[in-house]
Enzyme design. Structure first.
Site, short mmCIF file in Angstrom:
data_model
loop_
_atom_site.label_atom_id
_atom_site.label_comp_id
_atom_site.label_asym_id
_atom_site.label_seq_id
_atom_site.Cartn_x
_atom_site.Cartn_y
_atom_site.Cartn_z
N TYR A 1 0.86 -1.18 0.00
CA TYR A 1 0.00 0.00 0.00
C TYR A 1 0.89 1.22 0.00
O TYR A 1 1.78 1.35 0.85
CB TYR A 1 -0.89 -0.01 1.25
N ASP B 1 9.38 2.67 -0.64
CA ASP B 1 8.39 3.34 0.20
C ASP B 1 8.72 2.97 1.64
O ASP B 1 8.37 1.88 2.11
CB ASP B 1 6.98 2.87 -0.21
N LYS C 1 5.35 9.40 8.55
CA LYS C 1 5.14 8.88 9.91
C LYS C 1 6.21 9.35 10.90
O LYS C 1 6.11 10.45 11.40
CB LYS C 1 5.05 7.35 9.85
#
Ligand code: HOZ
Length: 423
Positions: A139, A234, A262
């Site tokens: 994702y 990623d 994050k």
């Protein structure tokens, strides 16, 4: 007066601002958080939970971490957003480029989605090619071209291909099985000259937790070099999480571009993408690839991120998180074995996956074969005992430095009780 849940459903789709916060798939109302400190959350009813979601990754030191809060409080008094350059951003960019091996230059954005979306545009602009490869179950946020065969909330809610994404938007997105080097080589042999980039979560953390097999990442590096395509990691979840320099440091595979988010915002919204100078210099105002943002590099997120990263550099955070993760995983493994429960427990450092499956889980197909229902039962049984796991098997369990030995032992005690009455 109606409950928060009733009010929420009237004014927000599904009562939440992001699907993963909905507990609909486990047949429950969402938790409405009132406050959180360290490893614990308290909801609006006053119920306390030991939190293994940790805001889906940013909170490596736990909630309301005092040293970060103090710096942010100081920063707030100087202004919260200028839409202009600051020395703080420069310092932060220097810190990031020193820490993450692939970063020579970096551009700050506001979320992981923005980072991956922009990295893809940059890769296409740089290579002047259009096709990209992504892996099933990875994702990369919710931009159109990457919302194919995704994990996380999209998979939890049964829409790994989202409505509203046109076939045109994904016609150049090739989806391959994670951990399948041969499939990658085959696609390159056929379309190699048209492929701009491979984007991959170096440790897949949005379909539960699936580690890369030995040689998988190195294989991606080799084939992209051979065909002059870019390799994009990623590291929105893994960056500063599995090692100070992220998964690229851990596995010794250096991509051309890296996406972050994050942890680098210390609990505030942020994203970043960066990589080799010659590629990054394609970005406006230097080059023809356009990307912009009013709040990009805003001082609040940068301050929180900078303090977090500074603290991560000191001390032995990663050793500590690795032993905590191992302790929990080994404990659960032993409990499951003693009760005859078929469990696969995956993990790297403070990231853990739990699959109710008899076979090793190393790709999306096997993730889907594991029992979703048993995981949901496990989640509900834990919640009753005050332990908050992600409400979906397609997410990762996070540990922070705030999780104490006592917390871990308490968790294992609960797991022992839960699996006692299993079947
Ligand atoms: N990557 C996060 C969960 N897998 C995103 C959180 C969200 O979708 O809200």
């Amino acid at each position: 007066m109606s409950s928060i849940w009733e009010r929420a459903q009237k004014v927000m789709p599904g009562g939440v601002n992001s699907p993963v916060r909905s507990f609909a798939k486990v047949g429950m109302e969402p938790i409405f958080v009132e406050s959180a400190h360290g490893a614990y959350l308290t909801d609006e009813r006053g119920q306390k939970y030991l939190d293994y979601i940790c805001s889906w990754g940013p909170l490596i030191f736990g909630h309301s971490y005092e040293p970060v809060i103090e710096k942010v409080a100081e920063c707030l008094r100087k202004g919260t957003s200028f839409g202009l350059a600051t020395a703080l951003e420069v310092e932060f960019a220097e810190l990031l480029t020193r820490a993450v091996p692939s970063l020579e230059m970096v551009r700050l954005v506001n979320s992981g989605t923005e980072a991956t979306m922009s990295a893809i545009r940059l890769a296409r602009g740089f290579t002047r090619r259009e096709k990209i490869i992504k892996f099933a179950g990875c994702y990369h946020g919710h931009s159109n071209e990457l919302l194919v065969a995704t994990g996380s909330g999209a998979l939890t809610f049964g829409s790994p291909e989202s409505a509203g994404v046109t076939s045109h938007a994904v016609q150049d997105t090739l989806v391959l099985p994670y951990n399948d080097r041969k499939a990658v080589e085959k696609v390159f042999a056929e379309y190699g000259e048209d492929i701009a980039a491979i984007i991959v979560e170096p440790i897949a953390a949005n379909m539960g937790l699936v580690s890369p097999q030995e040689g998988f990442l190195a294989g991606l590096r080799r084939v992209t070099k051979e065909y002059k395509a870019l390799l994009i990691f990623d590291e929105v979840i893994t960056g500063f999480r599995v090692a100070y320099g992220g998964a690229q440091e851990l596995y010794g595979v250096i991509p051309d571009l890296t996406c972050l988010g994050k942890i680098i915002g210390g609990g505030f919204p942020i994203g970043a993408y960066g990589g080799r100078k010659e590629i990054m210099e394609m970005i406006s105002p230097l080059g023809p690839v356009y990307q912009a943002g009013t709040l990009s590099g805003n001082p609040v997120a940068v301050t929180a991120g900078m303090e977090t990263i500074r603290l991560l550099k000191q001390g032995h955070v990663y050793d500590q998180l690795q032993s905590k993760g191992d302790y929990l995983r080994n404990g659960l493994r032993q409990i499951a074995k003693s009760k005859g429960v078929k469990l696969q427990i995956t993990g790297v450092g403070s990231l853990t996956g739990v699959f109710f499956s008899e076979e090793i889980v190393d790709c999306y197909e096997k993730v889907l074969k594991a029992s979703k229902e048993l995981y949901q039962n496990f989640f509900r049984a834990n919640l009753k005992k005050g332990i908050l796991l992600p409400p979906s098997p397609y997410e990762t369990i996070f540990i922070s430095t705030a999780h104490t030995q006592e917390d871990l032992d308490g968790t294992l005690e609960v797991w022992n009780g839960v699996l006692n009455t299993w079947k």
